[in-house]
Enzyme design. Structure first.
Site, short mmCIF file in Angstrom:
data_model
loop_
_atom_site.label_atom_id
_atom_site.label_comp_id
_atom_site.label_asym_id
_atom_site.label_seq_id
_atom_site.Cartn_x
_atom_site.Cartn_y
_atom_site.Cartn_z
CG HIS A 1 0.92 70.84 43.55
ND1 HIS A 1 2.03 70.15 43.94
CD2 HIS A 1 1.13 72.11 43.94
CE1 HIS A 1 2.86 70.96 44.56
NE2 HIS A 1 2.34 72.17 44.57
N1 UDP Z 1 1.45 66.59 51.52
C1 UDP Z 1 0.39 66.28 52.36
N2 UDP Z 1 -0.69 65.66 51.83
C2 UDP Z 1 -0.79 65.34 50.52
C3 UDP Z 1 0.29 65.67 49.66
C4 UDP Z 1 1.39 66.30 50.19
O1 UDP Z 1 0.46 66.53 53.56
O2 UDP Z 1 -1.83 64.81 50.11
C5 UDP Z 1 2.60 67.27 52.10
C6 UDP Z 1 3.93 66.70 51.71
O3 UDP Z 1 4.28 65.63 52.55
C7 UDP Z 1 4.83 67.89 51.88
C8 UDP Z 1 3.96 69.07 51.53
O4 UDP Z 1 2.61 68.59 51.60
O5 UDP Z 1 5.21 68.03 53.22
C9 UDP Z 1 4.27 69.62 50.17
O6 UDP Z 1 3.34 70.58 49.84
P1 UDP Z 1 2.99 70.96 48.34
O7 UDP Z 1 3.34 69.84 47.45
O8 UDP Z 1 1.58 71.45 48.35
O9 UDP Z 1 3.88 72.24 48.08
P2 UDP Z 1 5.39 72.45 47.60
O10 UDP Z 1 6.26 71.58 48.44
O11 UDP Z 1 5.45 72.11 46.16
O12 UDP Z 1 5.65 73.89 47.85
#
Ligand code: UDP
Length: 364
Positions: A207
């Site tokens: 994303h």
């Molecule tokens: N996650 C979720 N549902 C999804 C995809 C990811 O709950 O469909 C969770 C994933 O397990 C992790 C978190 O969202 O705990 C990561 O968030 P994101 O990728 O939005 O942000 P980043 O970690 O890049 O800041």
């Protein structure tokens, strides 16, 4: 103590869940949701599944350029802070919500506690890096999730305000990742209908701005999935939805399950049961590591250096052949190596704020 916590995005709901449950035992927490993530399955589902208290304020701010979003959030958060007059502001991670809240509070002389402080990618074109640096520099209490984060603070003269507390994402993973079985999960396909989770699968999330600005990178990632031995489950972030569907339709991919975002209980269960993980998410890289799953990260910078050991997590360009090749490397997992704490970082975070408050009171 009265603490205002500001959250706005999926990974912050997960961290706030474990910390709020501890914080509310002895303190008053006012929860502010900026609205940065607003779809049911990017927001409300997390509040329900993780039993996060309802937000006291819903600011409903999302979209626009970085400056528009951050500016609008600052104005609205300042109003809340002036009304609530909290002892502390608590923020997590590296989003525009984190930065907006920290700046608004610092200007009102409200001390800021930043959880996940010190994390650096050393890549200034990564928008979250700007948020991390600015937030750390206006905060009064910097709580690092890992030793590398704590060490980074020294490079910027910040270590006096810093403490190593462990990673609340790890607390959450321990607490919530066994709540579901794969057979409980139904994936809602973007093209309509539901499917069960196949016996063997890869788990993909993607994303970041870096990988979603044009078709080329996502197409390469999909081509990589098409070259793998079993299906790949990709819960598509709203930012990518129309592009992902278009690419699927144009190319007739057969090894991809494109579905709506899943809740945290589902996601953690998918991590635990996946064959391997491909991601550009900071959270998912760590969850792959907690679960001992091989991960390939489609970014050109390292977010969590602790995971980049023994082939456990490798960076790849968004190039199909490279992704597949790196996924094939064997990893070595040392069960005794746990750089993300002991699963009790929420307690340490609350204790750290309590001590900082005592110190602040005594110096008045
Ligand atoms: N996650 C979720 N549902 C999804 C995809 C990811 O709950 O469909 C969770 C994933 O397990 C992790 C978190 O969202 O705990 C990561 O968030 P994101 O990728 O939005 O942000 P980043 O970690 O890049 O800041």
């Amino acid at each position: 103590m009265k603490i205002v916590t500001v959250v706005g995005a999926r990974p912050q709901f997960i961290k706030a869940a474990v910390v709020s449950h501890v914080l509310r035992k002895n303190h008053t927490e006012i929860l502010v949701h900026t609205g940065q993530h607003f779809d049911y399955n990017m927001s409300e589902q997390f509040f329900k599944e993780l039993d996060i208290p309802d937000p006291d304020y819903n600011l409903g701010i999302s979209g626009g350029t970085h400056a528009q979003m951050t500016g609008r959030m600052m104005i609205a958060i300042e109003e809340v802070l002036m009304k609530e007059q909290p002892d502390w502001l608590l923020v997590y991670g590296d989003t525009n919500s984190t930065l907006a809240a920290a700046l608004a509070a610092a200007k009102l002389h409200i001390p800021v506690c930043h959880v996940e402080a010190g994390t650096r990618t050393h890549c200034k074109t990564n928008p979250e890096e700007i948020n991390r640096i600015c937030t750390d520099h206006v905060s009064s209490l910097l709580l690092a999730s890992t030793k590398s984060g704590y060490d980074e603070m020294a490079n910027e003269g910040l270590q006096d305000k810093g403490l190593l507390v462990g990673d609340p994402m790890y607390d959450a993973f321990i607490e919530y990742s066994n709540k579901l079985n794969v057979s409980d999960i139904k994936l809602t396909l973007l093209q309509g209908g539901n499917v069960s989770v196949p016996e063997e699968f890869y788990y993909l999330t993607c994303h970041r701005e870096e990988n979603t600005n044009d078709d080329k990178d996502l197409l390469e990632i999909f081509n990589a999935c098409e070259m793998l031995d079993v299906l790949t489950i990709y819960p598509v972030h709203p930012r990518n939805k129309s592009r992902a569907v278009k690419l699927l339709e144009e190319n007739g991919f057969t090894k991809l399950i494109l579905c709506e975002p899943v809740g945290y209980l589902e996601s953690a269960c998918l991590v635990k049961n996946a064959k391997k993980i491909v991601t550009d998410s900071g959270g998912l890289q760590r969850e792959a590591f907690y679960a001992g799953k091989k991960c390939v990260t489609i970014l050109n910078f390292v977010c969590w250096p602790e995971t980049m050991i023994n082939n456990r997590n490798e960076l790849s360009r968004p190039v199909a052949k490279e992704i597949v090749e790196k996924l094939s490397h064997d990893q070595i997992v040392d069960e005794n190596y746990q750089p993300f704490g002991d699963g009790h970082s929420a307690n340490k975070i609350v204790e750290a704020i309590e001590s900082a408050e005592k110190e602040r009171e005594s110096s008045k």
